[in-house]
Design a protein around this motif. Sequence first.
Motif, short mmCIF file in Angstrom:
data_model
loop_
_atom_site.label_atom_id
_atom_site.label_comp_id
_atom_site.label_asym_id
_atom_site.label_seq_id
_atom_site.Cartn_x
_atom_site.Cartn_y
_atom_site.Cartn_z
N ARG A 13 3.07 0.43 -10.55
CA ARG A 13 2.16 0.43 -9.26
C ARG A 13 0.82 -0.45 -10.06
O ARG A 13 -0.15 -1.50 -8.98
CB ARG A 13 0.99 1.55 -9.70
CG ARG A 13 0.13 1.98 -8.16
CD ARG A 13 -0.39 3.35 -8.30
NE ARG A 13 -0.95 3.65 -9.84
CZ ARG A 13 -2.09 4.45 -10.49
NH1 ARG A 13 -1.58 5.95 -8.88
NH2 ARG A 13 -2.37 5.04 -11.46
N GLY A 14 0.89 -0.83 -11.44
CA GLY A 14 -0.06 -2.57 -11.99
C GLY A 14 0.13 -3.01 -11.48
O GLY A 14 -0.45 -3.28 -10.71
N PRO A 64 0.47 -1.40 -0.06
CA PRO A 64 0.23 0.62 0.12
C PRO A 64 0.60 1.29 -0.19
O PRO A 64 0.48 2.03 -0.75
CB PRO A 64 -0.89 0.00 0.97
CG PRO A 64 -0.72 -1.31 1.34
CD PRO A 64 1.30 -2.24 0.97
N GLU A 114 -4.23 -12.43 -9.37
CA GLU A 114 -3.03 -11.62 -8.51
C GLU A 114 -1.46 -12.79 -8.41
O GLU A 114 -0.98 -12.40 -7.80
CB GLU A 114 -3.71 -12.12 -6.68
CG GLU A 114 -3.62 -13.63 -5.91
CD GLU A 114 -5.03 -14.30 -6.27
OE1 GLU A 114 -5.12 -15.50 -5.64
OE2 GLU A 114 -5.89 -14.33 -6.81
N VAL A 146 2.10 1.98 -3.25
CA VAL A 146 0.63 2.45 -4.38
C VAL A 146 0.67 4.39 -4.01
O VAL A 146 0.98 4.63 -5.06
CB VAL A 146 -0.23 1.51 -4.25
CG1 VAL A 146 -1.43 2.18 -4.83
CG2 VAL A 146 -0.93 0.30 -4.78
N HIS A 164 -0.65 -3.33 -7.64
CA HIS A 164 -2.16 -3.77 -7.12
C HIS A 164 -2.56 -4.54 -7.52
O HIS A 164 -3.54 -5.56 -6.78
CB HIS A 164 -3.20 -2.60 -8.36
CG HIS A 164 -3.12 -0.99 -8.02
ND1 HIS A 164 -3.87 -0.73 -6.59
CD2 HIS A 164 -2.97 -0.10 -8.52
CE1 HIS A 164 -3.88 0.40 -6.23
NE2 HIS A 164 -3.41 0.76 -7.70
N LEU A 219 -7.60 -1.90 -10.73
CA LEU A 219 -6.90 -0.35 -10.98
C LEU A 219 -5.36 -1.38 -11.41
O LEU A 219 -4.90 -0.78 -12.35
CB LEU A 219 -6.49 -0.19 -9.18
CG LEU A 219 -7.65 0.69 -8.87
CD1 LEU A 219 -7.69 0.45 -7.01
CD2 LEU A 219 -8.06 2.50 -9.80
N ALA A 220 -5.31 -2.34 -11.24
CA ALA A 220 -3.94 -3.36 -12.25
C ALA A 220 -4.05 -3.36 -13.00
O ALA A 220 -3.57 -2.85 -13.74
CB ALA A 220 -3.68 -4.49 -10.89
N ASN A 267 -6.32 -5.74 -5.95
CA ASN A 267 -7.39 -4.60 -6.72
C ASN A 267 -7.12 -4.93 -8.16
O ASN A 267 -6.19 -3.89 -8.65
CB ASN A 267 -6.43 -3.14 -6.61
CG ASN A 267 -6.22 -2.97 -5.18
OD1 ASN A 267 -6.82 -3.31 -4.66
ND2 ASN A 267 -5.26 -1.86 -4.67
N THR A 317 1.33 6.83 -6.71
CA THR A 317 0.81 7.25 -7.57
C THR A 317 1.32 8.71 -7.23
O THR A 317 1.03 10.01 -8.07
CB THR A 317 -0.38 7.57 -5.62
OG1 THR A 317 -1.27 6.06 -6.53
CG2 THR A 317 -1.88 8.21 -6.44
N ASP A 330 -3.34 0.45 -15.36
CA ASP A 330 -2.74 0.75 -14.94
C ASP A 330 -1.11 -0.55 -15.97
O ASP A 330 -0.62 0.35 -16.48
CB ASP A 330 -1.71 0.62 -13.57
CG ASP A 330 -1.76 1.45 -12.48
OD1 ASP A 330 -2.42 2.89 -13.12
OD2 ASP A 330 -2.12 1.83 -11.13
N LEU A 364 -2.21 -6.80 -4.63
CA LEU A 364 -3.05 -6.17 -3.68
C LEU A 364 -4.79 -6.28 -4.24
O LEU A 364 -5.42 -6.59 -2.91
CB LEU A 364 -3.24 -4.96 -3.05
CG LEU A 364 -1.43 -4.44 -2.62
CD1 LEU A 364 -1.92 -2.74 -2.81
CD2 LEU A 364 -1.53 -4.50 -1.38
#
Length: 199
Positions: free
Chosen positions: A65-66, A42, A190, A45, A69, A77-78, A74, A49, A81, A72
């Motif tokens: 970041r992708g 986190p 994931e 990320v 994510h 969002l992954a 996400n 950002t 990105d 995580l």
Amino acid sequence: MSVARSLVAGVLVHLGAEGCPAVAAGRDAAGDRHLAGAGDLPGAVDDYTAALALDPDHAGASGERGFAHLRLGNFALALEDLERCRERFKDDPQLAVAVAWILATCPDATIRDGRRALAIAGETCDPITCDVSGPLNVLAAARAELGEFDEAETLLRRAVALSPFDEALRERSSRRLETVRRREPIREAETILSLSPRV
């Protein structure tokens, strides 16, 4: 070095994307060590950002970041990105495989798109001639998502046979093979596939 690149270099986390030109664009000698040991995804990320706020076109930060994510869970969002990063690094097989994997295996049905996953995976690996286990797993996952379980099983049998020296990959491929033999799609978005496909 831009402020954003400097910031990214200070916070990058090693996420299993070695050999990925997009990720390499966001790294320097200091790149992997800061948050990697702490496992602070986190925080990573947040830092990516912040870097993207300073330099929205920094594809390396977008790619990293992708992958964060993705780890995580996400997935939307992954995917966003990684697709943005893929626009800049069109020939990067790691990005294509990551995007196809999410589209084929995501637990969220609103994100899954088996046809698109198959098309993207096909850009990196010909299903007939590919001799790399990782991309074959992606092609199989896309086929399973489309309900083409016999084709998925054939691809996964090849993936298992092609990974005699990578016990972990062989085990994951074997587990996926059992899943498609039960006529079930693969749901493990994931999982980050670290690979350098050849065709």
